[in-house]
Write an enzyme that holds these catalytic residues in place. Structure first.
Site, PDB file in Angstrom:
ATOM      1  N   TYR A  17       1.397   0.716   3.057  1.00 33.81           N
ATOM      2  CA  TYR A  17       1.343   0.615   1.596  1.00 33.81           C
ATOM      3  C   TYR A  17       2.373  -0.418   1.169  1.00 33.81           C
ATOM      4  CZ  TYR A  17       1.400   2.388  -3.259  1.00 33.81           C
ATOM      5  OH  TYR A  17       1.326   2.533  -4.624  1.00 33.81           O
ATOM      6  N   TYR A 171      -3.002  14.067  -2.184  1.00 35.76           N
ATOM      7  CA  TYR A 171      -1.680  13.621  -1.753  1.00 35.76           C
ATOM      8  C   TYR A 171      -0.640  13.884  -2.836  1.00 35.76           C
ATOM      9  CZ  TYR A 171       2.247  10.645  -0.579  1.00 35.76           C
ATOM     10  OH  TYR A 171       3.517  10.205  -0.317  1.00 35.76           O
ATOM     11  N   HIS A 172      -0.917  13.412  -4.028  1.00 38.72           N
ATOM     12  CA  HIS A 172       0.068  13.486  -5.103  1.00 38.72           C
ATOM     13  C   HIS A 172       0.227  14.911  -5.624  1.00 38.72           C
ATOM     14  CE1 HIS A 172      -1.796   9.493  -4.936  1.00 38.72           C
ATOM     15  NE2 HIS A 172      -0.558   9.076  -5.033  1.00 38.72           N
ATOM     16  N   LYS A 540      12.279  10.224 -19.829  1.00 43.37           N
ATOM     17  CA  LYS A 540      11.788   9.327 -18.795  1.00 43.37           C
ATOM     18  C   LYS A 540      11.474   7.971 -19.430  1.00 43.37           C
ATOM     19  CE  LYS A 540       9.427  10.225 -15.236  1.00 43.37           C
ATOM     20  NZ  LYS A 540      10.543   9.890 -14.299  1.00 43.37           N
ATOM     21  N   ASP A 544       7.648   4.806 -15.223  1.00 44.89           N
ATOM     22  CA  ASP A 544       7.652   5.720 -14.075  1.00 44.89           C
ATOM     23  C   ASP A 544       7.068   7.068 -14.481  1.00 44.89           C
ATOM     24  OD1 ASP A 544       8.265   7.256 -11.810  1.00 44.89           O
ATOM     25  OD2 ASP A 544      10.273   7.681 -12.563  1.00 44.89           O
ATOM     26  N   HIS A 546       6.337   9.599 -12.238  1.00 42.51           N
ATOM     27  CA  HIS A 546       6.646  10.682 -11.306  1.00 42.51           C
ATOM     28  C   HIS A 546       7.646  11.616 -11.978  1.00 42.51           C
ATOM     29  CE1 HIS A 546       4.934   7.794  -8.432  1.00 42.51           C
ATOM     30  NE2 HIS A 546       4.633   8.858  -7.715  1.00 42.51           N
TER      31      HIS A 546
END
Length: 672
Positions: A17, A171-172, A540, A544, A546
């Site tokens: 990646y 995955y996430h 935040k 981003d 996440h």
């Protein structure tokens, strides 16, 4: 099962990646990796590209080229794939809200190369549901987002038949705290929502349903509990076979095959003793390669130092070599499935299947995955699961070597010079990218670009497939931000539920516990400041998305007695400071994992001073190199927390310390 070796199976696709800074720099990296034996490309796009902003938008500041490559228009895509034969390449693109746009750019470049688009192979991630739950790069509301996905799938099945138009991503979900059962159930529920929408759209004839199902791929996570993870993959395949056969009537076993790629778990990589990450990565890779009947079709491994910052080319090469040693030096690929007939494996798989199917049914009763997103159910469950996992780590019930056990260590030669142990993006890169964008806009023929955007808006208002209008925009020189804003004008934007309010208490509060001690400290400090409750703003800034860390801080601070102000992701420094002043908070906590802290945190500090709120302590958490942490503290940040600070209750206690110090109150002792 025969124990006799057979001719070696073909290895999985090996990817890294990658992408950073500019299209030119990323192209050089790709060609170098391919020369080292990498067999596919996995493109990382920067956050402005993922969220539909041009590099000169205020929200893009500090984010350009940080976590991936900026692609603002056709010229960037041309440079990104220069001298790479796209007709012979298998390209994975991690892109979701703007997936249609990036695929259109890719197709136009491939056509310029003279490629037959019917031969293009690769994947666009394009799973918007998990963006609402974990990664946060969504743009549009669930309904229009599902339409974009539906239109892409219909288009690719008819025009780019070897392309995987969506990668359903569990995955996430694991990164956001999902258990194996939740990972399976939430991903499968997403796949059902997508397939239902595609078939309901009327764009695919009945006799092509198998072709659609055959192009649905999955992108999964493999954690360090590799037996459980391997069983999870077998359970995934079993459930997918049943759903596609029973719900959609797919008779061809090849169409029903569970096709997945994997990135092994980055969440479990540690900043403390990062050399341990190498064996974690190997164990996680084994989970998705050992079992032939549930083997990944493509694997990409993180680098050992990803908890420290951006990996260097050498670090990525090390991860590629790990794959190559297993595939070419071991005898793994010479045997049939080595777990066939195992009672232990079969029992674990059966349990996962049973529990996951029960959760899938629960989600279907709510109206499906999209309804469960909008109600906040899925997000609240992930926040709760993540909170429970963090509590187990803090209590020592879940052991992490080098973090909560076996912490003593010899000096680490790999990190002796932290400034060279990771790669950094030149801070001047953003200005160069913005300048190139302005030059592109000035050079293009403005009439066709505006006509193409008008056609896109018209198609969005109506019911036409949006891919044709998007391809026209790509060829006319429209930019990423312009494409996305044209659709924002029609569809609007969406702020997903944070899941914080519905998360249950996850750690003990009985007398003598760490949290009880911190609660006492919070209450005493509030009383010393004149009563009421301590107020913490969790913000935040930037793009981003996440939000796992921010959510866990918000939940634990709430449980410790704070009043928490948390408005979710994607805020400007101006919005954060305005909220801090309006809510009269006692502390501002900023969470940034994308590397944009050097740009955005000083902006917040300056705006706090301008607003007369310079006495409110500002703390920062994220993947922040030690030299950057020192710079932030020198600029006025009260405290910096990084992944090595895993004890959330202790962090909350330190926040109280900073509030007391800022208000010239004497320190309080607390047993944590």
């Amino acid at each position: 099962m025969s124990g006799t070796p057979h001719p070696k199976d073909r290895p999985w696709l090996m990817r890294t990646y990658a992408g950073h800074s500019t299209a030119e720099a990323s192209n050089e990296l790709y060609r170098r990796n391919l020369a080292k034996g990498q067999t596919g490309l996995s493109v990382a796009f920067d956050l402005p590209t993922q969220t539909g902003y041009d590099p000169d938008h205020i929200l893009a500041r500090g984010e350009v080229g940080r976590v991936g490559v900026p692609v603002s228009h056709l010229g960037d895509m041309r440079r990104l794939f220069q001298e790479i034969p796209l007709e012979r390449m298998n390209t994975s693109m991690t892109i979701n809200a703007t997936a249609m746009w990036l695929l259109a750019l890719y197709q136009v470049v491939a056509e310029e190369h003279g490629a037959d688009i019917a031969k293009l192979q690769g994947t666009t991630q394009n799973d918007i549901v998990k963006e609402y739950l974990s990664r946060g790069t969504h743009v549009f509301p669930p309904g229009p987002s599902l339409r974009l996905t539906t239109d892409m799938i219909a288009y690719t099945v008819n025009h780019i038949p070897k392309w995987n138009p969506i990668n359903i991503c569990s995955y996430h979900l694991q990164e956001a705290g999902a258990t194996p059962v939740q990972e399976i159930a939430f991903a499968m529920s997403t796949a059902v929502a997508v397939l239902d929408a595609v078939f309901a759209s009327g764009q695919v004839p009945e006799d092509r349903k198998g072709d659609v199902v055959a192009r649905i791929s999955f992108f999964v996570n493999a954690g360090v509990r590799f037996i459980e993870e391997m069983c999870k993959m077998r359970a995934f395949g079993r459930i997918w076979d049943r759903i596609t056969r029973e719900r959609y009537g797919i008779q061809n076993p090849k169409h029903r095959r569970f096709r997945y790629g994997v990135q092994v778990n980055s969440l479990g990589l540690t900043e403390a003793q990062p050399e341990n990450n190498v064996q974690r990565i190997v164990l996680e890779m084994l989970a998705v390669t050992l079992s032939k009947d549930a083997r990944a079709r493509a694997v990409q491994l993180p680098a050992w130092n990803e908890a420290l910052g951006l990996p260097r080319p050498w670090d990525q090469q090390w991860s590629l070599r790990i794959q190559q040693v297993l595939a070419h030096e071991s005898d793994l690929l010479e045997y049939d499935d080595i777990f066939e007939g195992s009672h232990v494996i079969e029992s674990k798989v059966a349990t996962l299947v049973e529990e996951a199917e029960a959760e899938i049914e629960r989600i279907q009763e709510m109206g499906g995955a999209m309804a469960a997103v909008e109600s906040g159910y899925l997000k609240a469950r992930l926040v709760a699961s993540h909170s429970e996992r963090r509590a187990r780590i803090e209590a020592g019930e879940e052991k992490i070597v080098g973090v909560n056990c076996y912490e003593s260590t010899e000096p680490n030669p790999l990190t002796a010079d932290l400034d060279t142990a990771i790669m950094t993006v030149d801070p001047e890169n953003e200005a160069r990218v913005v300048s190139a964008l302005h030059a592109w806009r000035e050079r293009r023929d403005e009439g066709p670009a505006q006509d193409a955007l008008g056609a896109l808006r018209k198609a969005a208002v109506g019911t036409d497939n949006l891919m044709e209008a998007t391809l026209r925009c790509a060829g006319a020189g429209v930019t990423t931000g312009e494409w996305a804003w044209a659709l924002r004008d029609v569809f609007g934007e969406y702020r997903a539920p944070t899941g914080v309010g519905g998360a249950p208490l996850s750690v003990a509060t009985e007398a003598g516990s760490k949290l009880a001690s911190v609660r006492e400290k919070v209450g005493k400090t509030a009383a010393d400041l004149g009563g009421g409750r301590l107020r913490l703003l969790v913000g935040k800034p930037g793009l981003d998305g996440h939000s796992n860390g921010a959510e866990q801080i918000a939940v634990r601070a709430r449980d410790a007695g704070f009043e928490v102000v948390y408005q979710g992701i994607r805020l400007t420094p101006e919005q954060i400071v305005s909220a801090a002043v309006a809510e009269d908070v006692h502390c501002v906590g900023l969470s940034i994992l994308s590397g944009s802290h050097a740009e955005l945190v000083p902006d917040v500090l300056e705006r706090m001073r301008t607003a007369g709120a310079q006495d409110i302590p500002v703390i920062v958490g994220g993947i922040i190199p030690s030299s950057d942490a020192a710079t932030l503290r020198a600029a006025g940040v009260a405290a910096v927390f990084t992944p090595k600070d895993f004890g959330i209750t202790e962090i909350i206690g330190r926040i109280v310390d900073e509030i007391r110090a800022a208000n010239t109150l004497p320190p309080l002792e607390v047993l944590v």
